[in-house]
Design an enzyme around this catalytic site. Structure first.
Site, PDB file in Angstrom:
ATOM      1  N   ARG A  62       0.814  -1.218   0.000  1.00 13.19           N
ATOM      2  CA  ARG A  62       0.000   0.000   0.000  1.00 13.19           C
ATOM      3  C   ARG A  62       0.846   1.265   0.000  1.00 13.19           C
ATOM      4  O   ARG A  62       0.389   2.318  -0.443  1.00 13.19           O
ATOM      5  CB  ARG A  62      -0.994  -0.029   1.168  1.00 13.19           C
ATOM      6  CG  ARG A  62      -2.056  -1.108   1.002  1.00 13.19           C
ATOM      7  CD  ARG A  62      -3.083  -1.052   2.114  1.00 13.19           C
ATOM      8  NE  ARG A  62      -2.545  -1.405   3.398  1.00 13.19           N
ATOM      9  CZ  ARG A  62      -2.553  -2.626   3.926  1.00 13.19           C
ATOM     10  NH1 ARG A  62      -3.079  -3.631   3.234  1.00 13.19           N
ATOM     11  NH2 ARG A  62      -2.045  -2.866   5.110  1.00 13.19           N
ATOM     12  N   GLU A  99       4.424  -9.409  15.201  1.00 10.09           N
ATOM     13  CA  GLU A  99       3.796  -9.863  16.446  1.00 10.09           C
ATOM     14  C   GLU A  99       3.958 -11.387  16.575  1.00 10.09           C
ATOM     15  O   GLU A  99       4.288 -11.909  17.639  1.00 10.09           O
ATOM     16  CB  GLU A  99       2.321  -9.468  16.415  1.00 10.09           C
ATOM     17  CG  GLU A  99       1.670  -9.539  17.778  1.00 10.09           C
ATOM     18  CD  GLU A  99       0.213  -9.115  17.711  1.00 10.09           C
ATOM     19  OE1 GLU A  99      -0.213  -8.623  16.638  1.00 10.09           O
ATOM     20  OE2 GLU A  99      -0.468  -9.288  18.723  1.00 10.09           O
TER      21      GLU A  99
END
Ligand code: AMP
Length: 177
Positions: A62, A99
């Site tokens: 993006r 994460e």
């Protein structure tokens, strides 16, 4: 934000995507509104015109969408920061922690301007880990990371720690639900 235009209205918020507990800030709703997309690109040009940049580096995928018009408007090279395995030439790569697990990104070595000032761009800055890894690659290739930009910033994830030493700019910030 300029009078009469509300970027927040143009950003779609999707709860529990891609997994429960995450509020996803979706910029496809910015791209599909010409006035919102134009507002973002104009704001970026205003921020960085005169910043003496030698190139713009775009984070897959993006980040490509915002970095490309900026590079064109400033008349400077566009460098792609891609996920491992997508670039055909000789690259410099870096792994970093997500994460869960790790990710790896890379840049064509020949595209990195030696001694040049490069601005890094993504759609959103969360932990700042991706932009940090990209800045490290640029440095390893001999360039100077001149700052980082995200259309959206999530400062409650403390990206300023990961991006210490770099000038951070965003157009809008969210502080959690
Ligand atoms: P980070 O490396 O943690 O700063 O993650 C940044 C990348 O993850 C960006 O490319 C974003 O597009 C994406 N991202 C992380 N969190 C979100 C979120 N809440 N909404 C939309 N995109 C996100």
């Amino acid at each position: 934000m300029s009078a009469g235009f509300n970027l927040d209205d143009a950003i779609r918020k999707v709860p529990d995507f891609p997994k429960p507990g995450i509020l996803f800030y979706d910029i496809t709703s910015v791209l599909s509104k010409p006035d919102a997309f134009r507002y973002c690109v104009d704001a970026m040009v205003k921020l960085y015109k005169g910043a003496e940049l030698d190139a713009v580096a775009a984070i897959e995928s993006r980040g490509f969408l915002f970095a490309a018009p900026l590079a064109d408007r400033l008349g400077i090279p566009l460098i792609l920061v891609r996920k491992k395995g997508k670039l055909p030439g000789k690259t410099i790569s870096k792994s970093y922690c997500l994460e869960y697990g790790t990710a790896e990104i890379e840049i064509h070595e020949a595209d990195i301007p030696k001694g040049g000032r490069v601005l890094l761009i993504d759609d959103l800055i969360a932990t700042g880990g991706t932009l940090r890894a990209a800045a490290d690659i640029l440095e390893a290739g001999g360039a100077v990371p001149a700052g980082v930009f995200g259309v959206i910033g999530l400062p409650f994830l403390h990206y300023e720690k990961a991006l210490e030493g770099l000038e951070i700019r965003t157009l809008i910030e969210y502080f959690g639900e």
